[in-house]
Scaffold this motif. Structure first.
Motif, PDB file in Angstrom:
ATOM      1  N   VAL A  22      -0.994   0.749  14.412  1.00 45.29           N
ATOM      2  CA  VAL A  22       0.117   0.360  13.447  1.00 45.29           C
ATOM      3  C   VAL A  22       0.282  -1.016  13.168  1.00 45.29           C
ATOM      4  O   VAL A  22       0.239  -1.302  11.734  1.00 45.29           O
ATOM      5  N   GLU A  23       0.102  -2.141  13.903  1.00 43.63           N
ATOM      6  CA  GLU A  23      -0.143  -3.645  13.428  1.00 43.63           C
ATOM      7  C   GLU A  23      -1.245  -3.603  12.604  1.00 43.63           C
ATOM      8  O   GLU A  23      -1.083  -4.532  11.605  1.00 43.63           O
ATOM      9  N   PRO A  28      -8.825   2.110  16.459  1.00 48.44           N
ATOM     10  CA  PRO A  28      -9.833   1.543  17.065  1.00 48.44           C
ATOM     11  C   PRO A  28     -11.118   1.694  16.289  1.00 48.44           C
ATOM     12  O   PRO A  28     -12.037   0.764  16.581  1.00 48.44           O
ATOM     13  N   ASP A  29     -11.561   2.740  15.838  1.00 54.34           N
ATOM     14  CA  ASP A  29     -12.887   3.039  15.389  1.00 54.34           C
ATOM     15  C   ASP A  29     -12.882   2.525  14.070  1.00 54.34           C
ATOM     16  O   ASP A  29     -13.873   2.691  13.399  1.00 54.34           O
ATOM     17  N   GLY A  30     -11.998   1.923  13.460  1.00 51.75           N
ATOM     18  CA  GLY A  30     -12.043   1.123  11.980  1.00 51.75           C
ATOM     19  C   GLY A  30     -11.610   2.088  11.021  1.00 51.75           C
ATOM     20  O   GLY A  30     -11.236   1.607   9.965  1.00 51.75           O
ATOM     21  N   ASN A  31     -11.214   3.214  11.118  1.00 53.51           N
ATOM     22  CA  ASN A  31     -10.795   4.117   9.992  1.00 53.51           C
ATOM     23  C   ASN A  31      -9.163   3.706   9.701  1.00 53.51           C
ATOM     24  O   ASN A  31      -8.328   3.568  10.665  1.00 53.51           O
ATOM     25  N   SER A  32      -8.833   3.727   8.781  1.00 55.65           N
ATOM     26  CA  SER A  32      -7.521   3.374   8.203  1.00 55.65           C
ATOM     27  C   SER A  32      -6.449   4.482   8.266  1.00 55.65           C
ATOM     28  O   SER A  32      -6.863   5.668   8.414  1.00 55.65           O
ATOM     29  N   LEU A  33      -5.179   4.127   8.694  1.00 60.33           N
ATOM     30  CA  LEU A  33      -4.350   5.217   8.953  1.00 60.33           C
ATOM     31  C   LEU A  33      -3.595   5.668   7.458  1.00 60.33           C
ATOM     32  O   LEU A  33      -3.579   4.822   6.662  1.00 60.33           O
ATOM     33  N   SER A  34      -3.516   6.835   7.406  1.00 61.34           N
ATOM     34  CA  SER A  34      -2.684   7.395   6.424  1.00 61.34           C
ATOM     35  C   SER A  34      -1.332   6.906   6.523  1.00 61.34           C
ATOM     36  O   SER A  34      -0.986   6.683   7.256  1.00 61.34           O
ATOM     37  N   ASP A  35      -0.623   6.884   5.102  1.00 62.26           N
ATOM     38  CA  ASP A  35       0.644   6.661   5.138  1.00 62.26           C
ATOM     39  C   ASP A  35       1.642   7.553   6.059  1.00 62.26           C
ATOM     40  O   ASP A  35       2.450   7.007   7.037  1.00 62.26           O
TER      41      ASP A  35
END
Length: 95
Positions: A22-23, A28-35
């Motif tokens: 979230v921060e 951890p694998d580098g993929n972005s979080l979706s909204d």
């Protein structure tokens, strides 16, 4: 499964990974979080903090679910008497 059941099954290590995701906005694998992932992870982190952690730091959720918001004076008192180690030391001839 509701959020409280999920929080009760969540271990501390998983909570830490979710909090970091979230921060940083990425897993951890580098993929972005979706909204949607960011919103769900943030709700889970807040619920975990409110139910499992004893948060007394500034701007955190307390065990009773209230937001801990310390005044400037409270923060000064909290840090009063604590010694802080310098990050680096310079020799006089380095300056």
């Amino acid at each position: 499964m509701d959020i409280i059941e999920l929080v009760n099954k969540l271990d501390f290590e998983s909570y830490q990974r979710l909090k970091t995701a979230v921060e940083l906005g990425k897993w951890p694998d580098g993929n972005s979080l979706s909204d949607e992932q960011k919103e769900n992870a943030m709700q889970l982190v807040i619920a975990y903090q409110a139910t499992k952690l004893d948060q007394t730091q500034h701007m955190n959720v307390a065990k009773d679910g209230s937001l801990v918001h310390l005044s400037k004076n409270d923060l000064k008192q909290q840090f009063k008497g604590q010694t802080v180690e310098p990050i680096a030391r310079f020799r006089h001839d380095d300056i």
